[in-house]
Design an enzyme around this catalytic site. Structure first.
Site, short mmCIF file in Angstrom:
data_model
loop_
_atom_site.label_atom_id
_atom_site.label_comp_id
_atom_site.label_asym_id
_atom_site.label_seq_id
_atom_site.Cartn_x
_atom_site.Cartn_y
_atom_site.Cartn_z
N HIS A 60 40.93 55.56 -38.32
CA HIS A 60 41.57 55.27 -37.03
C HIS A 60 41.04 53.96 -36.46
O HIS A 60 40.08 53.94 -35.69
CB HIS A 60 41.28 56.43 -36.06
CG HIS A 60 42.09 56.39 -34.81
ND1 HIS A 60 42.28 57.51 -34.03
CD2 HIS A 60 42.77 55.39 -34.19
CE1 HIS A 60 43.04 57.19 -32.98
NE2 HIS A 60 43.34 55.91 -33.07
N HIS A 62 42.24 49.94 -34.90
CA HIS A 62 43.24 48.99 -34.40
C HIS A 62 42.74 47.58 -34.69
O HIS A 62 41.74 47.15 -34.13
CB HIS A 62 43.44 49.17 -32.89
CG HIS A 62 43.92 50.53 -32.50
ND1 HIS A 62 45.26 50.86 -32.43
CD2 HIS A 62 43.24 51.66 -32.18
CE1 HIS A 62 45.38 52.12 -32.08
NE2 HIS A 62 44.17 52.63 -31.92
N ARG A 64 44.91 44.95 -34.30
CA ARG A 64 45.70 44.10 -33.40
C ARG A 64 46.48 43.00 -34.11
O ARG A 64 46.86 42.00 -33.49
CB ARG A 64 44.80 43.46 -32.33
CG ARG A 64 43.88 44.41 -31.59
CD ARG A 64 44.62 45.49 -30.86
NE ARG A 64 43.75 46.22 -29.92
CZ ARG A 64 44.05 47.42 -29.44
NH1 ARG A 64 45.17 48.03 -29.80
NH2 ARG A 64 43.23 48.02 -28.59
N ASN A 94 50.45 50.36 -34.14
CA ASN A 94 50.93 49.83 -32.85
C ASN A 94 50.62 48.34 -32.69
O ASN A 94 49.93 47.92 -31.77
CB ASN A 94 50.38 50.64 -31.68
CG ASN A 94 48.86 50.64 -31.61
OD1 ASN A 94 48.18 50.39 -32.60
ND2 ASN A 94 48.32 50.92 -30.44
N ASP A 151 50.12 56.34 -33.02
CA ASP A 151 48.94 56.32 -32.16
C ASP A 151 49.04 55.27 -31.07
O ASP A 151 49.46 54.13 -31.31
CB ASP A 151 47.67 56.05 -32.97
CG ASP A 151 46.45 56.01 -32.08
OD1 ASP A 151 46.20 57.01 -31.38
OD2 ASP A 151 45.79 54.97 -32.02
N HIS A 178 48.58 61.19 -31.59
CA HIS A 178 47.95 60.90 -30.30
C HIS A 178 48.53 61.90 -29.31
O HIS A 178 49.72 61.87 -29.01
CB HIS A 178 48.28 59.47 -29.88
CG HIS A 178 47.68 59.05 -28.58
ND1 HIS A 178 46.82 57.98 -28.48
CD2 HIS A 178 47.80 59.55 -27.32
CE1 HIS A 178 46.44 57.84 -27.22
NE2 HIS A 178 47.03 58.78 -26.50
N HIS A 231 41.34 61.57 -32.12
CA HIS A 231 40.37 61.44 -31.02
C HIS A 231 40.38 62.63 -30.06
O HIS A 231 40.66 62.51 -28.86
CB HIS A 231 40.57 60.12 -30.25
CG HIS A 231 41.98 59.72 -29.97
ND1 HIS A 231 42.97 60.60 -29.54
CD2 HIS A 231 42.59 58.51 -30.03
CE1 HIS A 231 44.10 59.95 -29.36
NE2 HIS A 231 43.89 58.68 -29.65
N ASN A 277 41.71 56.19 -23.82
CA ASN A 277 42.69 57.27 -23.93
C ASN A 277 42.51 58.01 -25.26
O ASN A 277 42.57 57.36 -26.29
CB ASN A 277 44.13 56.72 -23.88
CG ASN A 277 44.46 56.01 -22.58
OD1 ASN A 277 43.83 56.24 -21.56
ND2 ASN A 277 45.45 55.15 -22.63
N ASP A 304 38.36 55.00 -33.59
CA ASP A 304 39.40 54.51 -32.68
C ASP A 304 39.02 53.12 -32.17
O ASP A 304 39.16 52.81 -30.98
CB ASP A 304 39.63 55.48 -31.52
CG ASP A 304 40.86 55.11 -30.68
OD1 ASP A 304 41.68 54.28 -31.14
OD2 ASP A 304 40.98 55.64 -29.56
#
Length: 421
Positions: A60, A62, A64, A94, A151, A178, A231, A277, A304
């Site tokens: 998990h 990110h 970007r 995402n 997510d 999520h 998470h 979150n 995360d």
């Protein structure tokens, strides 16, 4: 060839530690044994006083990239992973554009090849993460997607969720969820309770998570799909996952280091650096997560890792984005707050960061078995260090300035030393 000698091997595949050497040749673990001569090897790593474990796997993350590379990109994110002992990273979908098409997926796969570690993208479940229309899952899997997740966004259309689960079961891939129903969130990033009241914020109620975990666990049981609750933060959600496992549903759950290390009061000390979150919740929720890790309800520890710029995090609480970085502190937080406090053995911790993540995504990594890919982390479990800087582009962490125990000294991926301290 590489020889790693004098270390304590942590072998999650058999849940034991042993004092032996590892021989690496042609990117593979050739053998585990004793009595080797240094002169027979091109490189010798003396791991005296250190532990030698499979390279860590984070399901998990990110990065970007594409779209928000001022926060992080695949290269800088991979550098953070290497420093943290990770050799395999599952990236979230995402981005901008979202990973809902073959072109974006191919871009990430190609960029991942430049990093020296395994960077494997998950694709979106719904087109443009809007929760309205299912992506072409079969096509995306055929082009390298390891699994599917929206997510950052919650799927509120049960019909779409069931459709996705049935297709995922057919394709033999997991779905990761999520779980936050926006109806029960007044202000995101802080738990609805004593701290949110003190700050004058509405907060995010735990029921926002619980209600979707209840739904998706039951639908996973009904469809036979393998799902991962991402998470997890609520004690009631932990209890639900335990129930669904007992029923026979194929449900995994992951806990982030911040959720077993901190509670909602951290927001009072760290402000937006503790905004995430789902949010940090009560001490009772934190303890339930630790108990879930202990009894096996929670299978996986995942960071995360969510980079944001300093300028973004310095905005007022309601305007600042949620999320913290985690790749460089994850192992140390596990050792400091779980192993050293007697909640998990080192073998159990490593299994939740290697073997179990590999099982979720059906990866042939996460062990030190001869013949397997030579992905290895070497760390000192007793060495204290202060978190004073990051190789990530971002520094949004409530652990900045903290003293932790457990320091990575070598990360080896596919037989190459990709990080050395």
């Amino acid at each position: 060839m590489i020889l790693i000698k004098n270390g304590t091997l942590v072998r999650p595949e058999c849940m034991k530690t042993e004092q032996k050497s590892i021989v690496i040749e042609n990117g593979k673990i050739k053998e585990i044994g004793e009595g080797y001569e240094d002169a027979d090897f091109e490189q010798v790593i003396d791991a005296k006083g250190m532990m030698v474990a499979p390279g860590l796997i984070d399901v998990h993350v990110h990065y970007r990239d594409p779209g928000f590379t001022y926060k992080e990109d695949v290269i800088t994110g991979a550098n953070a992973a290497k420093k943290g002992g990770f050799t395999t990273i599952i990236t979230m979908a995402n981005t901008k554009p979202a990973v809902d098409n073959v072109e974006t997926l191919a871009y990430l796969l190609e960029k991942g090849k430049e990093t020296g570690i395994h960077v494997i993208p998950a694709a979106a479940i719904s087109k443009d993460l809007k929760g309205k229309e299912l992506v072409k899952m079969e096509e995306l899997k055929a082009h390298g997607a390891i699994g599917f997740t929206d997510d950052g966004m919650s799927l509120m259309d049960e019909k779409l969720v069931v459709e996705a689960m049935k297709e995922a079961k057919r394709l033999q891939v997991p779905l990761s969820f999520h779980e936050e129903d926006p109806y029960f969130i007044e202000n995101s990033g802080v738990n609805k309770g004593a701290v949110s009241e003190k700050l004058g914020l509405g907060g995010a109620s735990a029921i926002a998570e619980d209600i979707l975990v209840a739904r998706d666990g039951m639908l996973a049981f009904e469809t036979g799909c393998t799902i991962n609750i991402q998470h997890i933060s609520s004690r009631h959600s932990v209890a639900l996952v335990k129930l669904y496992k007992e029923m026979g549903a194929s449900v995994f759950a992951e806990a982030a280091p911040h959720h077993f290390s901190l509670d909602e009061t951290a927001v009072l000390e760290h402000g937006t650096l503790a905004k995430m979150n789902p949010p940090l919740r009560t001490k009772e929720d934190q303890q339930a997560i630790i108990e879930g890790l202990k009894d096996g309800t929670i299978d996986i520890i995942a960071t995360d890792h969510a980079p944001h710029s300093k300028e973004e995090k310095e905005k007022p609480f309601t305007e600042a984005p949620s999320g913290i970085i985690g790749l460089e502190t994850s192992l140390a937080l596990g050792i400091t707050n779980l192993v050293k406090k007697g909640h998990l053995t080192i073998e159990e911790l490593i299994a939740k960061m290697t073997l179990n993540p590999a099982k979720l995504y059906r990866l042939d990594y996460g062990t030190l078995e001869p013949g397997k890919c030579a992905d290895v982390v070497i760390f000192n479990p007793d060495e204290q260090w202060t978190v004073d800087s990051f190789v990530s582009k971002a520094s949004n962490s409530p652990f900045l300035g903290a003293t932790l125990t457990g320091k990575v000294h070598y990360t080896i991926c596919k037989g190459d030393v990709v990080y050395q301290n």
